[in-house]
Design an enzyme around this catalytic site. Sequence first.
Site, PDB file in Angstrom:
ATOM      1  N   ARG A   1     -55.155 -16.135   7.859  1.00 55.96           N
ATOM      2  CA  ARG A   1     -56.106 -15.071   8.167  1.00 55.96           C
ATOM      3  C   ARG A   1     -57.165 -14.981   7.082  1.00 55.96           C
ATOM      4  NH1 ARG A   1     -55.132 -16.107  12.384  1.00 55.96           N
ATOM      5  NH2 ARG A   1     -53.626 -15.181  13.788  1.00 55.96           N
ATOM      6  N   CYS A   2     -58.305 -14.436   7.462  1.00 52.90           N
ATOM      7  CA  CYS A   2     -59.453 -14.270   6.579  1.00 52.90           C
ATOM      8  C   CYS A   2     -58.997 -13.615   5.268  1.00 52.90           C
ATOM      9  CB  CYS A   2     -60.488 -13.391   7.287  1.00 52.90           C
ATOM     10  SG  CYS A   2     -62.013 -13.178   6.391  1.00 52.90           S
ATOM     11  N   PRO A   3     -59.422 -14.161   4.135  1.00 54.51           N
ATOM     12  CA  PRO A   3     -60.418 -15.214   3.914  1.00 54.51           C
ATOM     13  C   PRO A   3     -59.812 -16.608   3.704  1.00 54.51           C
ATOM     14  CG  PRO A   3     -59.984 -14.155   1.836  1.00 54.51           C
ATOM     15  CD  PRO A   3     -59.089 -13.476   2.876  1.00 54.51           C
TER      16      PRO A   3
ATOM     17  N   ASP B   1     -57.820 -17.969  13.638  1.00 57.18           N
ATOM     18  CA  ASP B   1     -58.322 -16.657  13.233  1.00 57.18           C
ATOM     19  C   ASP B   1     -59.703 -16.451  13.859  1.00 57.18           C
ATOM     20  OD1 ASP B   1     -59.162 -14.330  12.033  1.00 57.18           O
ATOM     21  OD2 ASP B   1     -58.900 -15.035   9.976  1.00 57.18           O
TER      22      ASP B   1
END
Length: 81
Positions: free
Chosen positions: A18-20, A45
């Site tokens: 997931r981000c980042p 994502d």
Amino acid sequence: MSFNPELATKTLEAEGLRCPEPVMMVRKTIRTMQDGEVLLVKADDPSTTRDIPSFCRFMDHQLIAAQTDELPYQYLIKKGL
């Protein structure tokens, strides 16, 4: 241009991240590559649909193609312009 994963000289599996994290891994991987090499990124994502094109513009890499119609999303990034 149609999406052709065979253009890739390296592959980065970023599914489940997931981000980042996906963009951080793309940046780290591209640093090890030579100008002109192509990275295939696979991710799931949704934020990558925004973040990877922005990363390419900001870092002067070329987003050759993107497949975001189904999971996993796939991106072909050419190092350098």
